[in-house]
Design an enzyme around this catalytic site. Structure first.
Site, PDB file in Angstrom:
ATOM      1  N   ARG A   8     -16.644  -1.048 -10.244  1.00 15.75           N
ATOM      2  CA  ARG A   8     -15.945  -1.958  -9.319  1.00 15.75           C
ATOM      3  C   ARG A   8     -16.367  -3.375  -9.685  1.00 15.75           C
ATOM      4  O   ARG A   8     -17.555  -3.705  -9.638  1.00 15.75           O
ATOM      5  CB  ARG A   8     -16.311  -1.656  -7.864  1.00 15.75           C
ATOM      6  N   HIS A  37      -6.262  -1.265  -7.909  1.00 17.69           N
ATOM      7  CA  HIS A  37      -7.175  -0.300  -7.273  1.00 17.69           C
ATOM      8  C   HIS A  37      -6.546   1.101  -7.408  1.00 17.69           C
ATOM      9  O   HIS A  37      -6.086   1.682  -6.426  1.00 17.69           O
ATOM     10  CB  HIS A  37      -7.357  -0.692  -5.803  1.00 17.69           C
ATOM     11  N   GLN A  75      -7.530   4.196  -5.210  1.00 20.11           N
ATOM     12  CA  GLN A  75      -6.992   4.090  -3.849  1.00 20.11           C
ATOM     13  C   GLN A  75      -5.516   4.494  -3.838  1.00 20.11           C
ATOM     14  O   GLN A  75      -5.064   5.226  -2.952  1.00 20.11           O
ATOM     15  CB  GLN A  75      -7.139   2.642  -3.347  1.00 20.11           C
ATOM     16  N   ASP A 110      -3.263  -4.718   3.919  1.00 21.66           N
ATOM     17  CA  ASP A 110      -4.632  -4.808   3.422  1.00 21.66           C
ATOM     18  C   ASP A 110      -5.194  -6.114   3.980  1.00 21.66           C
ATOM     19  O   ASP A 110      -4.435  -6.967   4.472  1.00 21.66           O
ATOM     20  CB  ASP A 110      -4.587  -4.813   1.879  1.00 21.66           C
ATOM     21  N   CYS A 166      -5.855   0.622   3.223  1.00 19.32           N
ATOM     22  CA  CYS A 166      -6.947   1.139   2.374  1.00 19.32           C
ATOM     23  C   CYS A 166      -8.301   1.046   3.075  1.00 19.32           C
ATOM     24  O   CYS A 166      -9.224   1.757   2.694  1.00 19.32           O
ATOM     25  CB  CYS A 166      -6.969   0.388   1.051  1.00 19.32           C
ATOM     26  N   ARG A 209     -10.079   9.980  -0.422  1.00 20.11           N
ATOM     27  CA  ARG A 209     -10.700   9.346  -1.588  1.00 20.11           C
ATOM     28  C   ARG A 209     -11.616  10.348  -2.287  1.00 20.11           C
ATOM     29  O   ARG A 209     -11.651  10.425  -3.514  1.00 20.11           O
ATOM     30  CB  ARG A 209     -11.524   8.112  -1.171  1.00 20.11           C
TER      31      ARG A 209
HETATM   32  N1  NVA Z   1      -7.936  -6.213  -1.385  1.00 21.26           N
HETATM   33  C1  NVA Z   1      -9.230  -5.753  -0.920  1.00 21.26           C
HETATM   34  C2  NVA Z   1      -9.332  -4.268  -1.059  1.00 21.26           C
HETATM   35  C3  NVA Z   1     -10.616  -3.688  -0.540  1.00 21.26           C
HETATM   36  C4  NVA Z   1     -10.680  -2.205  -0.709  1.00 21.26           C
HETATM   37  C5  NVA Z   1     -10.318  -6.457  -1.701  1.00 21.26           C
HETATM   38  O1  NVA Z   1     -10.197  -6.579  -2.922  1.00 21.26           O
HETATM   39  O2  NVA Z   1     -11.301  -6.895  -1.085  1.00 21.26           O
HETATM   40  N1   CP Z   2     -10.811   1.129   0.306  1.00 20.74           N
HETATM   41  C1   CP Z   2     -11.946   0.866  -0.366  1.00 20.74           C
HETATM   42  O1   CP Z   2     -12.000   0.812  -1.608  1.00 20.74           O
HETATM   43  O2   CP Z   2     -13.038   0.731   0.439  1.00 20.74           O
HETATM   44  P1   CP Z   2     -14.463   0.193   0.032  1.00 20.74           P
HETATM   45  O3   CP Z   2     -14.328  -1.263  -0.305  1.00 20.74           O
HETATM   46  O4   CP Z   2     -15.323   0.442   1.241  1.00 20.74           O
HETATM   47  O5   CP Z   2     -14.955   0.965  -1.169  1.00 20.74           O
END
Ligand code: NVA
Ligand code: CP
Length: 312
Positions: A100, A127, A130, A228, A268, A296
């Site tokens: 990540r 993502h 997800q 989101d 998500c 997930r």
């Molecule tokens: N768009 C959000 C998704 C988190 C799972 C982010 O990147 O923070």
């Molecule tokens: N939806 C998602 O990826 O959640 P986290 O940021 O908690 O991993």
């Protein structure tokens, strides 16, 4: 080496196999196959996480493997070791790597320089874990007896808020891949960007999303309403401005009423109630957010098992 950096890294046929396997793994969570037996998988995080971190750590364990959780700030990457060298070193210990991070080029560089499968656990661009989970969760409703990706065809997704975000990009690519209709609604300054058009072109998919500043237009006849956070990780400095601009795009009772009567609400997570979505909609029976969160685990186990199968 087969990686999973974007939704289109698997063919439609492979995606169907992933979803079918996820269904089997969900039904037999603790006595399923262990294709990661004796393997060690790195889980490398440059950003915060609850779901991705826990579901991958638990999932690797349930598949018989050993998860090695790494925070990038506590590795030598933080002190200047290159991605190329880090990828080569990690490939000598690990059997796979979930990452990540910020720039999408970072997961691509790990994949290019290492010799183990790389799984994208979220970048600024997309993502895919997800999205595969979201599609699987919708399929549990659309084809409950046997997961069938054909039942996604023609369904309309309405996406609200930051339409240039990683989640929006992933939805645009997935809608094109699985034959869904997608309408995005948000402020003009948060319209989908060139990067997602390039991704569609590279994958040989049609550029068939629509973008509007009118949230009612996007919601009309939708089967899935998706939103989101308005402030993604890395965008914190713009928080106040984003929240002000995006308020008209909140998913609330009115938006749900404009959609199909049996429309699903999806997110998500994490959610900011009363910003991108009302508390009422989050808690509504049409909301399947916690099924998404649970899935997930099952879907990512299936993705890892599929990668091991392909790469063996
Ligand atoms: N768009 C959000 C998704 C988190 C799972 C982010 O990147 O923070
Ligand atoms: N939806 C998602 O990826 O959640 P986290 O940021 O908690 O991993």
């Amino acid at each position: 080496m087969q990686h999973f950096l974007t939704e289109t890294d698997f063919s439609l046929e492979q995606a169907q196999e992933v979803f079918s396997l996820a269904r089997t793994l969900k039904a037999s969570r603790l006595n399923g196959p262990q294709p990661l037996n004796m393997q060690s998988w790195g889980l490398l995080f440059y950003k915060s996480s609850t779901r991705t971190r826990i579901s991958f750590e638990v999932g690797v364990n349930e598949l018989g493997g050993f998860p090695v959780v790494l925070n990038s700030s506590q590795t030598q990457i933080n002190r200047g070791e290159t991605i190329a060298d880090s990828a080569k070193v990690m490939s000598r210990y690990l059997h796979g790597l979930v990452i990540r991070t910020f720039g999408h080029d970072i997961v691509e560089d790990f994949a290019r320089h290492g010799s183990i499968p790389v799984v994208n656990g979220l970048t600024d661009f997309n993502h895919p874990c997800q999205l595969y989970t979201d599609l699987f969760t919708a399929l549990e409703r659309y084809s409950p007896d046997a997961v069938d990706i054909e039942s996604l065809k023609g369904k309309k997704v309405a996406f609200f808020g930051d339409c240039a975000s990683n989640m929006a990009n992933s939805w645009i690519v997935s809608a094109a891949m699985f034959g869904m209709e997608i309408a995005l609604a948000g402020p003009e300054t948060f319209a989908p960007g060139q990067a997602v058009v390039d991704a569609l072109n590279t994958a040989g998919l049609p550029v068939n999303y629509t973008f509007t500043t009118d949230p009612s237009e996007a919601a009309a006849s939708a089967d899935i309403l998706y939103t989101d956070v308005w402030v993604s990780m890395g965008n914190e400095a713009e928080a106040a401005d984003r929240i002000e601009q995006m308020m008209p795009y909140q998913v609330n009772r009115q938006r749900m009423a404009e959609a199909n009567p049996d429309a699903l609400f999806m997110h998500c997570l994490p959610a900011h109630a009363e910003e991108e979505v009302s508390r009422e909609v989050l808690d509504n029976p049409q909301s399947i957010i916690f099924d998404q969160a649970e899935n997930r685990l099952h879907v990512q186990k299936a993705i890892l098992a599929k990668l091991v199968e392909i790469n063996t």
